[in-house]
Design a protein around this motif. Structure first.
Motif, PDB file in Angstrom:
ATOM      1  N   ALA A 113      37.852  45.480  41.486  1.00 43.16           N
ATOM      2  CA  ALA A 113      38.287  44.090  41.903  1.00 43.16           C
ATOM      3  C   ALA A 113      38.087  43.328  40.697  1.00 43.16           C
ATOM      4  O   ALA A 113      39.142  42.247  40.836  1.00 43.16           O
ATOM      5  CB  ALA A 113      37.561  43.801  43.249  1.00 43.16           C
ATOM      6  N   ASP A 114      37.078  43.259  40.161  1.00 41.93           N
ATOM      7  CA  ASP A 114      37.033  42.262  38.972  1.00 41.93           C
ATOM      8  C   ASP A 114      38.138  42.390  38.132  1.00 41.93           C
ATOM      9  O   ASP A 114      38.558  41.356  37.553  1.00 41.93           O
ATOM     10  CB  ASP A 114      35.567  42.367  38.262  1.00 41.93           C
ATOM     11  N   ARG A 115      38.514  43.709  37.742  1.00 37.35           N
ATOM     12  CA  ARG A 115      39.319  43.878  36.674  1.00 37.35           C
ATOM     13  C   ARG A 115      40.741  43.453  37.185  1.00 37.35           C
ATOM     14  O   ARG A 115      41.505  43.091  36.510  1.00 37.35           O
ATOM     15  CB  ARG A 115      39.383  45.447  36.255  1.00 37.35           C
ATOM     16  N   TYR A 116      41.090  43.589  38.283  1.00 35.93           N
ATOM     17  CA  TYR A 116      42.275  43.172  39.092  1.00 35.93           C
ATOM     18  C   TYR A 116      42.522  41.574  38.753  1.00 35.93           C
ATOM     19  O   TYR A 116      43.169  41.147  38.353  1.00 35.93           O
ATOM     20  CB  TYR A 116      42.390  43.384  40.406  1.00 35.93           C
ATOM     21  N   LEU A 117      41.575  40.859  39.023  1.00 34.78           N
ATOM     22  CA  LEU A 117      41.308  39.423  38.967  1.00 34.78           C
ATOM     23  C   LEU A 117      41.557  39.152  37.325  1.00 34.78           C
ATOM     24  O   LEU A 117      42.199  38.166  37.089  1.00 34.78           O
ATOM     25  CB  LEU A 117      40.177  38.824  39.374  1.00 34.78           C
ATOM     26  N   ALA A 118      40.880  39.707  36.613  1.00 26.86           N
ATOM     27  CA  ALA A 118      40.954  39.610  35.172  1.00 26.86           C
ATOM     28  C   ALA A 118      42.575  39.781  34.630  1.00 26.86           C
ATOM     29  O   ALA A 118      43.108  39.117  33.851  1.00 26.86           O
ATOM     30  CB  ALA A 118      40.104  40.475  34.422  1.00 26.86           C
ATOM     31  N   GLU A 119      43.004  40.832  35.372  1.00 22.89           N
ATOM     32  CA  GLU A 119      44.480  40.987  34.867  1.00 22.89           C
ATOM     33  C   GLU A 119      45.376  40.200  35.308  1.00 22.89           C
ATOM     34  O   GLU A 119      46.461  39.622  34.589  1.00 22.89           O
ATOM     35  CB  GLU A 119      45.089  42.403  35.693  1.00 22.89           C
ATOM     36  N   HIS A 120      44.935  39.306  36.289  1.00 23.43           N
ATOM     37  CA  HIS A 120      45.968  38.238  36.891  1.00 23.43           C
ATOM     38  C   HIS A 120      45.835  36.860  36.020  1.00 23.43           C
ATOM     39  O   HIS A 120      46.738  36.037  36.353  1.00 23.43           O
ATOM     40  CB  HIS A 120      46.012  38.244  38.376  1.00 23.43           C
ATOM     41  N   ARG A 121      45.166  36.873  35.236  1.00 16.01           N
ATOM     42  CA  ARG A 121      45.277  35.962  34.114  1.00 16.01           C
ATOM     43  C   ARG A 121      46.744  36.013  33.580  1.00 16.01           C
ATOM     44  O   ARG A 121      47.268  34.759  33.140  1.00 16.01           O
ATOM     45  CB  ARG A 121      44.019  35.643  33.265  1.00 16.01           C
ATOM     46  N   VAL A 122      47.064  36.929  33.170  1.00 21.31           N
ATOM     47  CA  VAL A 122      48.438  37.162  32.913  1.00 21.31           C
ATOM     48  C   VAL A 122      49.710  36.630  33.581  1.00 21.31           C
ATOM     49  O   VAL A 122      50.498  35.902  33.399  1.00 21.31           O
ATOM     50  CB  VAL A 122      48.896  38.622  32.607  1.00 21.31           C
ATOM     51  N   SER A 123      49.467  36.752  34.934  1.00 26.00           N
ATOM     52  CA  SER A 123      50.455  36.232  35.928  1.00 26.00           C
ATOM     53  C   SER A 123      50.408  34.489  36.319  1.00 26.00           C
ATOM     54  O   SER A 123      51.320  33.855  36.096  1.00 26.00           O
ATOM     55  CB  SER A 123      50.582  36.705  37.332  1.00 26.00           C
ATOM     56  N   ALA A 124      48.821  34.298  35.897  1.00 27.47           N
ATOM     57  CA  ALA A 124      48.911  32.746  35.783  1.00 27.47           C
ATOM     58  C   ALA A 124      49.451  32.189  34.582  1.00 27.47           C
ATOM     59  O   ALA A 124      49.952  31.026  34.935  1.00 27.47           O
ATOM     60  CB  ALA A 124      47.178  32.434  36.016  1.00 27.47           C
ATOM     61  N   ARG A 125      49.366  32.986  33.648  1.00 28.01           N
ATOM     62  CA  ARG A 125      49.955  32.280  32.291  1.00 28.01           C
ATOM     63  C   ARG A 125      51.650  32.098  32.601  1.00 28.01           C
ATOM     64  O   ARG A 125      52.139  31.155  32.245  1.00 28.01           O
ATOM     65  CB  ARG A 125      49.825  33.218  30.996  1.00 28.01           C
TER      66      ARG A 125
END
Length: 281
Positions: free
Chosen positions: A136-148
């Motif tokens: 779950a933490d990895r999922y949230l970290a990945e979505h820094r990409v979608s935030a960008r």
């Protein structure tokens, strides 16, 4: 695999999670949660025709998520650039102060992002999708990409569950269920539809909307002023719904527009097929 795997790639948690049918319930929960930020929901009310085009709005959101998850790098970057361009042109008026502001305000973009990603993660995990806390933490970290992609600084975006929980604690005092939020609530329960489809709306849509609402955090129920079943009851209903929807063959589900997963598999080969068991690989 040959071909461009895109921004997330088939090795990501995101690739596996976003192929799950409970994403639709999670998306409705996200709308409920996002509407509790007065400035964010005012931006929607002033710049969107969601009352008349609910399905279109839902499909545009699904298309953006599908493109950024399963599309090529070029397609994902192009989708992000289009969203940023639209946001730069739009503004709204604060319902309390009368101040004009841009909908590309980083604080508003961050709220919309966090409410959406939290909803995806919360609904899928609670409905039985197998994710460990580390995943779950990895999922949230990945979505820094979608935030960008939508214009945020990735470093300012929560990258794990602790950061996300701290963010919600910080923003909680700003949330309220004003007239705009209540209009969204009423709309999600009774979206306009053809008279012949009203029975289907009452049987199917309202059940999904009620389930999405019930899965909100307790403070959201307090703000909206509508009670929800006990958490254990909600969890059982989410698990039952998830089990039922996951019984529908994935190939059949993925035939629905916009077919991003099937196109990704055609581009990259059958090994790119999303599946829960691949999350830990």
């Amino acid at each position: 695999m040959e071909g461009d795997p895109g921004l997330f790639t088939p090795d990501s948690v995101t690739w596996q999670v976003h192929g799950d049918p409970m994403m639709w319930v999670a998306g409705i929960r996200a709308f409920y949660l996002q509407a509790l930020h007065p400035r964010a929901v005012r931006g929607v009310m002033e710049n969107s025709d969601f009352r008349r085009d609910a399905w279109g709005r839902l499909m545009r959101t699904a298309n953006f998520v599908g493109t950024t998850t399963y599309g090529t790098t070029e397609a994902a970057e192009r989708a992000g650039a289009r969203v940023r361009k639209i946001h730069r042109m739009l503004g709204a008026t604060d319902p309390d102060t009368g101040e004009r502001y841009g909908v590309d305000d980083p604080e508003l973009l961050l709220w919309v992002h966090c409410a959406e990603i939290d909803s995806y993660l919360h609904v899928l995990r609670r409905s039985g999708f197998p994710l460990t806390d580390a995943q779950a933490d990895r999922y949230l970290a990945e979505h820094r990409v979608s935030a960008r992609l939508v214009g945020l600084d990735p470093a300012a975006v929560p990258g794990d569950r602790a950061d996300l929980a701290a963010y919600f604690r910080k923003v909680r005092p700003l949330l309220a269920a004003g007239a705009d939020a209540r209009a969204v609530d009423d709309f999600l329960l009774r979206p306009p539809t053809h008279p012949l489809l009203i029975p289907a709306r009452e049987v199917l849509w309202r059940r999904v909307a009620h389930l999405a609402y019930a899965s909100l955090p307790p403070y959201a129920h307090e703000l909206y002023g509508r009670p929800a079943p006990e958490p254990a009851v909600v969890t059982r209903r989410l698990r039952a719904t998830g089990t039922l929807l996951r019984c529908v063959p994935a190939r059949l589900r993925w035939q629905l527009p916009p077919k991003h997963i099937l196109r990704a598999m055609a581009r990259l080969g059958p090994g790119a097929r999303p599946a829960p068991y691949k999350v830990g690989h």
